[in-house]
Design an enzyme around this catalytic site. Structure first.
Site, mmCIF file in Angstrom:
data_model
loop_
_atom_site.group_PDB
_atom_site.id
_atom_site.type_symbol
_atom_site.label_atom_id
_atom_site.label_comp_id
_atom_site.label_asym_id
_atom_site.label_seq_id
_atom_site.Cartn_x
_atom_site.Cartn_y
_atom_site.Cartn_z
ATOM 1 N N ARG A 1 -8.037 -5.456 8.811
ATOM 2 C CA ARG A 1 -7.799 -4.133 7.971
ATOM 3 C C ARG A 1 -7.701 -4.299 6.697
ATOM 4 O O ARG A 1 -8.081 -4.462 5.250
ATOM 5 C CB ARG A 1 -8.423 -3.181 8.434
ATOM 6 C CG ARG A 1 -10.224 -2.906 9.192
ATOM 7 C CD ARG A 1 -10.324 -2.328 10.009
ATOM 8 N NE ARG A 1 -9.306 -2.326 10.659
ATOM 9 C CZ ARG A 1 -8.921 -0.800 11.994
ATOM 10 N NH1 ARG A 1 -9.898 -0.237 11.685
ATOM 11 N NH2 ARG A 1 -8.003 -1.255 13.020
ATOM 12 N N TRP A 2 -5.947 -4.322 6.647
ATOM 13 C CA TRP A 2 -5.201 -4.157 5.842
ATOM 14 C C TRP A 2 -4.895 -5.499 5.018
ATOM 15 O O TRP A 2 -5.490 -5.373 3.391
ATOM 16 C CB TRP A 2 -3.677 -4.187 6.674
ATOM 17 C CG TRP A 2 -2.877 -3.706 5.547
ATOM 18 C CD1 TRP A 2 -1.957 -2.948 4.700
ATOM 19 C CD2 TRP A 2 -2.220 -5.448 4.901
ATOM 20 N NE1 TRP A 2 -0.836 -3.192 4.198
ATOM 21 C CE2 TRP A 2 -0.921 -4.221 3.971
ATOM 22 C CE3 TRP A 2 -1.515 -6.521 5.288
ATOM 23 C CZ2 TRP A 2 0.076 -5.258 3.397
ATOM 24 C CZ3 TRP A 2 -1.598 -6.515 4.399
ATOM 25 C CH2 TRP A 2 -0.046 -6.235 3.033
ATOM 26 N N SER B 1 -7.453 1.180 24.030
ATOM 27 C CA SER B 1 -7.439 -0.141 24.684
ATOM 28 C C SER B 1 -6.267 -1.154 25.735
ATOM 29 O O SER B 1 -5.823 -2.264 25.269
ATOM 30 C CB SER B 1 -7.208 -1.152 23.239
ATOM 31 O OG SER B 1 -8.057 -0.782 22.549
ATOM 32 N N ARG C 1 -7.096 -12.518 7.514
ATOM 33 C CA ARG C 1 -6.207 -12.010 8.277
ATOM 34 C C ARG C 1 -4.689 -12.589 8.218
ATOM 35 O O ARG C 1 -4.103 -11.543 9.136
ATOM 36 C CB ARG C 1 -6.917 -12.451 9.808
ATOM 37 C CG ARG C 1 -8.737 -11.297 9.503
ATOM 38 C CD ARG C 1 -9.402 -11.929 10.995
ATOM 39 N NE ARG C 1 -8.973 -10.821 11.612
ATOM 40 C CZ ARG C 1 -8.639 -9.626 11.844
ATOM 41 N NH1 ARG C 1 -10.114 -8.810 11.326
ATOM 42 N NH2 ARG C 1 -8.398 -9.418 13.058
ATOM 43 N N ASN D 1 -7.473 -9.987 23.340
ATOM 44 C CA ASN D 1 -7.099 -11.142 22.119
ATOM 45 C C ASN D 1 -7.612 -12.376 22.163
ATOM 46 O O ASN D 1 -7.791 -12.569 21.448
ATOM 47 C CB ASN D 1 -5.967 -10.256 21.380
ATOM 48 C CG ASN D 1 -6.447 -8.829 20.720
ATOM 49 O OD1 ASN D 1 -4.935 -8.671 20.892
ATOM 50 N ND2 ASN D 1 -7.072 -8.211 19.993
ATOM 51 N N ASP E 1 -2.292 -1.394 15.194
ATOM 52 C CA ASP E 1 -3.684 -1.728 15.085
ATOM 53 C C ASP E 1 -3.925 -1.732 13.759
ATOM 54 O O ASP E 1 -3.385 -1.246 12.683
ATOM 55 C CB ASP E 1 -4.554 -0.596 16.203
ATOM 56 C CG ASP E 1 -6.345 -1.800 15.351
ATOM 57 O OD1 ASP E 1 -6.429 -2.762 15.240
ATOM 58 O OD2 ASP E 1 -6.432 -1.103 15.650
ATOM 59 N N GLY E 2 -4.699 -2.335 12.832
ATOM 60 C CA GLY E 2 -5.012 -2.326 11.314
ATOM 61 C C GLY E 2 -4.811 -3.793 10.722
ATOM 62 O O GLY E 2 -4.496 -3.921 9.495
ATOM 63 N N ARG F 1 -10.351 -14.017 20.647
ATOM 64 C CA ARG F 1 -10.162 -14.796 19.362
ATOM 65 C C ARG F 1 -10.757 -15.986 18.911
ATOM 66 O O ARG F 1 -9.949 -16.413 19.542
ATOM 67 C CB ARG F 1 -9.308 -13.243 18.460
ATOM 68 C CG ARG F 1 -9.238 -11.891 18.569
ATOM 69 C CD ARG F 1 -8.378 -11.795 17.584
ATOM 70 N NE ARG F 1 -8.375 -9.801 17.979
ATOM 71 C CZ ARG F 1 -8.207 -9.211 16.333
ATOM 72 N NH1 ARG F 1 -6.964 -9.618 16.422
ATOM 73 N NH2 ARG F 1 -7.949 -7.735 17.092
ATOM 74 N N HIS G 1 -1.277 -9.908 9.814
ATOM 75 C CA HIS G 1 -0.862 -10.326 10.957
ATOM 76 C C HIS G 1 1.095 -10.838 10.508
ATOM 77 O O HIS G 1 1.885 -10.299 10.533
ATOM 78 C CB HIS G 1 -1.215 -11.529 11.968
ATOM 79 C CG HIS G 1 -2.074 -11.272 12.535
ATOM 80 N ND1 HIS G 1 -2.827 -10.279 12.836
ATOM 81 C CD2 HIS G 1 -3.463 -11.798 12.731
ATOM 82 C CE1 HIS G 1 -3.408 -10.091 13.155
ATOM 83 N NE2 HIS G 1 -4.640 -11.045 13.078
HETATM 84 C C1 IPE Z 1 -4.998 -3.979 20.201
HETATM 85 O O1 IPE Z 1 -5.656 -4.427 19.481
HETATM 86 C C2 IPE Z 1 -3.965 -4.211 20.861
HETATM 87 C C3 IPE Z 1 -2.935 -4.465 19.669
HETATM 88 C C4 IPE Z 1 -2.794 -4.031 19.229
HETATM 89 C C5 IPE Z 1 -2.410 -6.095 20.297
HETATM 90 P P1 IPE Z 1 -7.082 -4.189 18.818
HETATM 91 O O2 IPE Z 1 -7.626 -4.268 17.912
HETATM 92 O O3 IPE Z 1 -7.554 -5.747 19.618
HETATM 93 O O4 IPE Z 1 -8.242 -3.168 19.815
HETATM 94 P P2 IPE Z 1 -10.010 -2.721 20.814
HETATM 95 O O5 IPE Z 1 -9.706 -4.443 20.945
HETATM 96 O O6 IPE Z 1 -10.599 -2.729 18.616
HETATM 97 O O7 IPE Z 1 -9.142 -1.758 21.337
HETATM 98 C C1 IPE Z 2 -3.498 -5.760 15.399
HETATM 99 O O1 IPE Z 2 -4.453 -6.343 14.128
HETATM 100 C C2 IPE Z 2 -2.535 -6.915 16.096
HETATM 101 C C3 IPE Z 2 -3.616 -7.679 17.132
HETATM 102 C C4 IPE Z 2 -4.700 -7.674 17.553
HETATM 103 C C5 IPE Z 2 -2.539 -9.059 16.861
HETATM 104 P P1 IPE Z 2 -5.752 -6.132 14.233
HETATM 105 O O2 IPE Z 2 -6.082 -7.534 13.715
HETATM 106 O O3 IPE Z 2 -6.012 -6.083 15.041
HETATM 107 O O4 IPE Z 2 -6.812 -5.513 12.779
HETATM 108 P P2 IPE Z 2 -8.025 -5.285 13.296
HETATM 109 O O5 IPE Z 2 -8.576 -3.836 13.946
HETATM 110 O O6 IPE Z 2 -9.313 -6.281 12.809
HETATM 111 O O7 IPE Z 2 -7.973 -4.256 10.985
HETATM 112 MG MG MG Z 3 -8.073 -3.707 15.297
#
Ligand code: IPE
Ligand code: IPE
Ligand code: MG
EC number: 2.5.1.-
Length: 248
Positions: free
Chosen positions: A26-27, A191, A35, A70, A22-23, A73, A39
């Protein structure tokens, strides 16, 4: 540190590590980048970490790449993720599986575009002969959906299940449960990830965003795992007694 240099017994080294990556978003945002850039970097980091984990002697690594949630999204973000799979998945997975690692995709791949499904199926087929070590990539994965699917399989077969036979009906059937679940990105939640399998896993949360979670950070998570006592409901005294008996 690796599996062979771990002090004491090997049970202090995780056989199966699962990572909630995760992250990425934001990174990228902190770098004023889209975004999709996060990825892309996340995918590179995932490959680096997988190589490092297998070098250390971990047998199974599960990475959470896309949840069923996800899929809500924006279409543009999802399309970016599918493009990454189209461009790199097969080649990157091949590189890792060549070490004798079997690829399994966990999730409802019927929710993914047809061509992406084909790439995934071809990659899985390429490593299908390997045994004993595995990469699980969770894509269009939701743990509740996985459990419901397993329950329906049992019903259709007219089976009454046990804890063990039910585990075999999950996407991870036949694999050891995760010992260590790592979540990057500063959130402290599960999650919808491996709810059945991680019943007794150790959890490690990192405030780092996934693209910046380094090999050394993985080493630290494994070292922390080694310092924990997994009691599985027993008392400290019982555990010490068991350790003593194992050594003689
Ligand atoms: C969880 O990340 C799923 C993956 C890392 C693929 P999310 O960023 O979607 O999690 P929530 O929904 O904020 O809990
Ligand atoms: C996790 O990173 C990867 C996926 C869920 C595909 P995020 O896309 O959730 O990144 P943040 O949480 O928005 O930073
Ligand atoms: Mg996330």
């Amino acid at each position: 540190m690796n599996r062979n240099t771990t002090e004491g017994d090997k049970s202090r080294f995780p056989r199966h590590i699962a990572i909630i990556m995760d992250g990425n978003g934001r990174w990228a945002k902190r770098r004023l980048m889209p975004r999709s850039f996060g990825h892309r970097q996340g995918m590179e980091r995932m490959i680096g970490l997988l190589e490092h984990a297998f070098d250390l002697g971990v047998d199974y690594v599960t990475v959470y790449a896309l949840s069923t949630e996800n899929l809500q999204r924006p279409a543009e973000e999802l399309e970016g993720l599918y493009q990454l799979i189209r461009k790199h998945f097969r080649e990157y997975m091949k590189k890792i599986c060549e070490r004798g690692v079997r690829l399994r995709v966990l999730g409802d791949t019927s929710l993914l575009p047809e061509d992406v499904r084909k790439i995934i199926a071809d990659s899985e087929a390429e490593s299908a002969e390997y045994r004993g070590r595995g990469i699980n990539v969770a894509l269009a994965y939701g743990s509740r959906a996985e459990i419901v699917r397993a329950a329906n399989l049992a019903v259709m077969r007219g089976e009454t299940v046990t804890e063990e036979s039910f585990a075999k009906l999950l996407y991870t059937g036949g694999q050891p449960d995760p010992d260590l679940v790592i979540r990057t990105g500063k959130e402290r939640r599960i999650s919808n990830f491996l709810l059945y399998q991680a019943a007794y896993a150790e959890f490690y949360f990192s405030d780092k965003m996934f693209p910046e979670f380094s090999d050394a950070d993985l080493d630290e998570a494994i070292a922390e795992y080694g310092r924990r006592t997994r009691r599985f409901g027993k008392t400290d005294e019982q555990c010490r007694e068991e350790e003593k008996n194992k050594k003689v």
